[in-house]
Design a protein around this motif. Sequence first.
Motif, PDB file in Angstrom:
ATOM      1  N   GLU A   1       4.396   3.404   7.505  1.00 33.88           N
ATOM      2  CA  GLU A   1       3.019   3.144   7.917  1.00 33.88           C
ATOM      3  C   GLU A   1       2.806   1.647   8.145  1.00 33.88           C
ATOM      4  O   GLU A   1       2.137   1.228   9.090  1.00 33.88           O
ATOM      5  CB  GLU A   1       2.088   3.656   6.825  1.00 33.88           C
TER       6      GLU A   1
ATOM      7  N   THR B   1      -9.536   4.855   4.660  1.00 35.24           N
ATOM      8  CA  THR B   1      -9.016   3.613   5.245  1.00 35.24           C
ATOM      9  C   THR B   1      -8.232   2.770   4.253  1.00 35.24           C
ATOM     10  O   THR B   1      -7.169   2.264   4.572  1.00 35.24           O
ATOM     11  CB  THR B   1     -10.169   2.765   5.817  1.00 35.24           C
ATOM     12  N   LEU B   2      -8.767   2.594   3.049  1.00 35.70           N
ATOM     13  CA  LEU B   2      -8.164   1.624   2.146  1.00 35.70           C
ATOM     14  C   LEU B   2      -7.997   2.212   0.752  1.00 35.70           C
ATOM     15  O   LEU B   2      -8.956   2.448   0.046  1.00 35.70           O
ATOM     16  CB  LEU B   2      -9.035   0.361   2.090  1.00 35.70           C
ATOM     17  N   ASN B   3      -6.741   2.403   0.370  1.00 31.31           N
ATOM     18  CA  ASN B   3      -6.398   2.998  -0.915  1.00 31.31           C
ATOM     19  C   ASN B   3      -6.386   1.894  -1.961  1.00 31.31           C
ATOM     20  O   ASN B   3      -5.339   1.371  -2.305  1.00 31.31           O
ATOM     21  CB  ASN B   3      -5.020   3.662  -0.758  1.00 31.31           C
TER      22      ASN B   3
ATOM     23  N   GLN C   1     -10.153  -7.440   8.037  1.00 30.56           N
ATOM     24  CA  GLN C   1     -10.774  -7.014   6.789  1.00 30.56           C
ATOM     25  C   GLN C   1     -11.949  -6.088   7.010  1.00 30.56           C
ATOM     26  O   GLN C   1     -12.154  -5.144   6.266  1.00 30.56           O
ATOM     27  CB  GLN C   1     -11.358  -8.204   6.034  1.00 30.56           C
ATOM     28  N   PHE C   2     -12.785  -6.411   8.002  1.00 28.93           N
ATOM     29  CA  PHE C   2     -14.054  -5.708   8.108  1.00 28.93           C
ATOM     30  C   PHE C   2     -14.070  -4.663   9.219  1.00 28.93           C
ATOM     31  O   PHE C   2     -15.018  -3.905   9.335  1.00 28.93           O
ATOM     32  CB  PHE C   2     -15.190  -6.710   8.342  1.00 28.93           C
ATOM     33  N   ARG C   3     -13.036  -4.664  10.059  1.00 27.98           N
ATOM     34  CA  ARG C   3     -12.971  -3.728  11.181  1.00 27.98           C
ATOM     35  C   ARG C   3     -14.193  -3.837  12.079  1.00 27.98           C
ATOM     36  O   ARG C   3     -14.751  -2.846  12.527  1.00 27.98           O
ATOM     37  CB  ARG C   3     -12.792  -2.291  10.666  1.00 27.98           C
TER      38      ARG C   3
ATOM     39  N   LYS D   1     -14.615  -3.005   1.355  1.00 30.27           N
ATOM     40  CA  LYS D   1     -14.107  -3.395   2.670  1.00 30.27           C
ATOM     41  C   LYS D   1     -14.215  -2.310   3.726  1.00 30.27           C
ATOM     42  O   LYS D   1     -14.180  -2.593   4.905  1.00 30.27           O
ATOM     43  CB  LYS D   1     -12.659  -3.856   2.557  1.00 30.27           C
ATOM     44  N   ALA D   2     -14.275  -1.064   3.313  1.00 25.00           N
ATOM     45  CA  ALA D   2     -14.342  -0.007   4.323  1.00 25.00           C
ATOM     46  C   ALA D   2     -15.143   1.142   3.749  1.00 25.00           C
ATOM     47  O   ALA D   2     -14.951   1.533   2.608  1.00 25.00           O
ATOM     48  CB  ALA D   2     -12.937   0.460   4.684  1.00 25.00           C
TER      49      ALA D   2
ATOM     50  N   GLY E   1      -3.135   6.902  10.769  1.00 20.17           N
ATOM     51  CA  GLY E   1      -4.137   5.872  10.483  1.00 20.17           C
ATOM     52  C   GLY E   1      -4.731   6.014   9.101  1.00 20.17           C
ATOM     53  O   GLY E   1      -5.329   5.086   8.585  1.00 20.17           O
ATOM     54  N   SER E   2      -4.562   7.183   8.471  1.00 20.34           N
ATOM     55  CA  SER E   2      -5.101   7.349   7.124  1.00 20.34           C
ATOM     56  C   SER E   2      -4.210   6.625   6.129  1.00 20.34           C
ATOM     57  O   SER E   2      -2.987   6.693   6.208  1.00 20.34           O
ATOM     58  CB  SER E   2      -5.176   8.826   6.773  1.00 20.34           C
ATOM     59  N   ASN E   3      -4.821   5.952   5.164  1.00 15.27           N
ATOM     60  CA  ASN E   3      -4.079   5.266   4.112  1.00 15.27           C
ATOM     61  C   ASN E   3      -3.927   6.184   2.895  1.00 15.27           C
ATOM     62  O   ASN E   3      -3.400   5.801   1.873  1.00 15.27           O
ATOM     63  CB  ASN E   3      -4.815   3.976   3.739  1.00 15.27           C
TER      64      ASN E   3
ATOM     65  N   THR F   1      -0.808  10.456   1.334  1.00 16.36           N
ATOM     66  CA  THR F   1      -0.033  10.992   0.213  1.00 16.36           C
ATOM     67  C   THR F   1      -0.870  11.825  -0.751  1.00 16.36           C
ATOM     68  O   THR F   1      -0.336  12.407  -1.678  1.00 16.36           O
ATOM     69  CB  THR F   1       0.608   9.842  -0.582  1.00 16.36           C
TER      70      THR F   1
ATOM     71  N   ILE G   1       1.517  -0.281  11.509  1.00 16.04           N
ATOM     72  CA  ILE G   1       0.358  -1.170  11.545  1.00 16.04           C
ATOM     73  C   ILE G   1       0.745  -2.515  12.163  1.00 16.04           C
ATOM     74  O   ILE G   1       0.046  -3.049  13.017  1.00 16.04           O
ATOM     75  CB  ILE G   1      -0.221  -1.363  10.134  1.00 16.04           C
TER      76      ILE G   1
ATOM     77  N   ALA H   1      -6.465   1.244   8.968  1.00 19.22           N
ATOM     78  CA  ALA H   1      -6.662  -0.038   8.301  1.00 19.22           C
ATOM     79  C   ALA H   1      -6.644  -1.170   9.315  1.00 19.22           C
ATOM     80  O   ALA H   1      -7.369  -2.137   9.189  1.00 19.22           O
ATOM     81  CB  ALA H   1      -5.575  -0.246   7.256  1.00 19.22           C
TER      82      ALA H   1
ATOM     83  N   SER I   1      -0.766   6.072  -8.583  1.00 16.88           N
ATOM     84  CA  SER I   1      -2.006   6.591  -8.004  1.00 16.88           C
ATOM     85  C   SER I   1      -2.203   8.058  -8.371  1.00 16.88           C
ATOM     86  O   SER I   1      -3.308   8.562  -8.346  1.00 16.88           O
ATOM     87  CB  SER I   1      -1.983   6.426  -6.492  1.00 16.88           C
TER      88      SER I   1
ATOM     89  N   ASP J   1       0.994   0.724  -2.471  1.00 19.18           N
ATOM     90  CA  ASP J   1       1.820   1.932  -2.418  1.00 19.18           C
ATOM     91  C   ASP J   1       1.813   2.592  -1.040  1.00 19.18           C
ATOM     92  O   ASP J   1       2.125   3.765  -0.910  1.00 19.18           O
ATOM     93  CB  ASP J   1       1.438   2.921  -3.525  1.00 19.18           C
TER      94      ASP J   1
ATOM     95  N   ILE K   1      -4.082  -5.717   4.266  1.00 19.09           N
ATOM     96  CA  ILE K   1      -4.889  -4.658   4.867  1.00 19.09           C
ATOM     97  C   ILE K   1      -4.740  -3.353   4.093  1.00 19.09           C
ATOM     98  O   ILE K   1      -5.697  -2.631   3.883  1.00 19.09           O
ATOM     99  CB  ILE K   1      -4.466  -4.455   6.345  1.00 19.09           C
ATOM    100  N   VAL K   2      -3.518  -3.047   3.676  1.00 20.77           N
ATOM    101  CA  VAL K   2      -3.294  -1.756   3.014  1.00 20.77           C
ATOM    102  C   VAL K   2      -2.904  -1.983   1.558  1.00 20.77           C
ATOM    103  O   VAL K   2      -2.592  -3.083   1.148  1.00 20.77           O
ATOM    104  CB  VAL K   2      -2.185  -0.951   3.736  1.00 20.77           C
ATOM    105  N   SER K   3      -2.932  -0.893   0.787  1.00 20.85           N
ATOM    106  CA  SER K   3      -2.605  -0.991  -0.627  1.00 20.85           C
ATOM    107  C   SER K   3      -1.092  -1.089  -0.804  1.00 20.85           C
ATOM    108  O   SER K   3      -0.329  -0.806   0.112  1.00 20.85           O
ATOM    109  CB  SER K   3      -3.114   0.236  -1.353  1.00 20.85           C
TER     110      SER K   3
END
Lengths: 325, 530
Positions: free
Chosen positions: A46, B42-44, A81-83, B36-37, B116-118, B121, A50, B174, B427, A41, A37-39
């Motif tokens: 966090e 949402t997605l980094n 994936q798609f929320r 995806k978003a 909730g923010s990805n 940073t 989640i 996410a 990043s 880094d 779901i997340v990257s």
Amino acid sequence: MIAFLVRRVLQAVGVFLAVGVIAFTMFRFVGDPVNQIVSIDTPYEERVKIRASLGLDDPIPVQILRYLGRAATGDFGISYQFRQPVSALFAERLPATLELAFCATIFALGLGVVLGVVSALKRGTALAAALETVSLVGISLPTFLIGILLIYVFSEGLRWLPSFGRGDVVNVGGWTTGFLTTSGLLALVLPSITLGLFQMTLVMRLVRAEMLEVLRTDYIRFARARGLKTRSIHFGHALKNTLIPVITIAGLQLGSVIAFAIITETVFQWPGMGFLFLQAVQNVDIPIMAAYLLLVAFIFVTINLVVDLLYTVVDPRITISGRPA
Amino acid sequence: MKFRSVILALAAVGAMTAALPASAVTVRYANQGDLKALDPYTLNETTTIAHLGHVYEGLTKRGKDLAIQPALAESWETPEPTRWRFHLRKGVKFSDGTPFTADDVVFSAERVRAPGSNFATRLPPDAKVIKVDDHTVDIVTDKPNPILHYQFDGWYIMSKAWAEKNGAVAPTPAAATTPSFASLNAMGTGPFTIESHQPGVRTVFKKNPNYWGKMEGNVDEIIFTPIANDSTRVSALLSGEVDIIEPVPLQDINRVNGSPNAQVLTGPETRTIFLGMDQARDELVNSNVKGKNPFKDVRVREAFYKAIDVDAIKSRVMRNLSTPSALMIAPEYFRLAKEFTRPKADPERAKKLLAEAGYPDGFEVGMNCPSDRYVNDGDICRAVIGMLARVGVKVNPIIEPKAQYFAKVLKTGGFNTSFYLLGWTPSTGDSHNVLYEIMGCRGRNGASRGDTNLGGYCNPKLDELTDQILVETDQAKRDQLIKQAYEIGNADYAYIPLHQQSLAWGVSKKLKVAQRGDNQVRFEWVVKGE
């Protein structure tokens, strides 16, 4: 009759529960959804949040019960994936899969019956031998290879047909259809052949075997003796009787065609449910995986029930009663 | 009659969809991954950031060479070391017509750091964003921060009015449990707008007629389709159904280049692929050595380093599409990178080192490796295993899909690995990120330090330098500090950097594109000819 239906529905509930529990137990081994779901880094804190918000920290039985409880009310959750709600995603993808399955089945039955009859009637000729060989190839080649070969020849080489997607679709009352545009129809050709080829060869071999069987029976001899036309003997009398097992098999196979279009849909980037499922597996999208497995269970249970009921129509000697036979 | 009216309605729909101006330039683009978003917080992840960069803009942007350029901020200065002043561009409008002002920046600063923010940073937690006037914003930090604006190109500015009107004030997490407006709609100041978005199927971008800047390219419309299957994606390019694909699998590069209508554009990517070793545990989780951890001995780490021949990996596994690396960062992101050279492979020396360390007959260790994350990742691991076998180390492969791999090796999985392959691109585009995240002692002086240091390498001297690097504002001095830090890491054989992999975009010969090292496919620079 009613007792029979009630018993079947209860059995179906049992099947759904078993599928749900087995699926959830398996999901423990497909990986950690949070990483998908997340990257990479993303801070650890966090990730922990989640996990908690998805309820992944709860014991598995709790997760299963919670899921089944919600599913019973028609709430299949939100795709990771798609929320988006899983039910909305499925509703959006269902037309693509059903249209593909429909075309593949038409292709399989239409061509399968014709070729089966031809190879039975022309038994021993070079043509029949060639058809036999082709059918062996069709039955033994894996689906993804057939798809890639077709793309290579007809899209990349000849440029006749599109290699991916559904083309332009038209929305008719919430159902997106590819039947009404040229590009939509062209886009159906290669995936339908890929998906239907296995069933086609199956039907062809079945029809051939049945046909050879029927042609040896007494009533065909009597028909010949009566001096009926060959055409009417073959297609009016013989073929009709070969079709009973064909219909049974085709009905049962329809379930597999819908449920296991996964490979074909992936090769052709076909926006159907099977492709959605495969992506869900790669991305550990548990809500989609769970809902898909339940849906597949539902399709098979329903088709089996319909086939059981149809037996009484096709063959009046069979009766259905509430008592075990 | 009914049937006829349906047909008429369908014909009308068809006519409307076909009503594009004849001269419109459409580019069709297929990527392995999906968009995806649409919510920019949402997605980094590279593909998502690149897509959304067509619709949204940051205060800064990065050019074709990754250099930082003004975008929504026309200029900036630091009147004091802890105060940054950004002068916002005047006359910029969002694509819905509302003017862009300092309020939008302040709003976006709150939203990007909300739960909730990805992308939290992108802006340090201590930074205060203050509106000076409608077109001036100050950002005040507790400590000097010379790289404050390095990540602003990926911090997209959203419209406050639009977010408030549509109930999108909070970022879409996410792991959203309710559907959100901002994840299905996007509205920014950028050169394109999103006309339609069907997740996982198709997204259509249209040129933004209100765009403040002048676009270098001539694209009016982008049609994006994800095509996950490698061979289908290549076929779609070769048959002319799409104009650009990313990535091209290495084995198909010759086929694409041999075709009359397309070619492969390659170039170094900024992601560094490296091997890591568990130096934290007292006993490895996957090894036959009990009671001690061989990787704690620097001689063993050096032996591993010297046993691996990156040039062979380059020519055999990567088909020459990789740049062997002496550092844990790509040369694009560190000015002094060329002062480092990678030591040559030396299996004899490796054997000797192992014998000195007390392992004359080698030992056994398990290696975790993803099979679908980086270019030819599984094959790289198999090559490494073969090379280590030559010096007597028996490596047991644990090669798995990324979903299973990451579940084990990351902090959430308890760093459950002894020896692994990973890729990293900072990043921030700056060494501090690498030194802090990958090479910093885990959990020291700040909870998140070393969170992705999966092997637990730790040298306090390096950490001290990292902390100085964060606040040093003199560029030349800062580069020297970074150099020293990397020298420490290399002397410790903290990691085995392998290479920067190569980008491989398949591009129709009708297209002129700019390939950026961070693998963002950007269409504002694309020119399509006949």
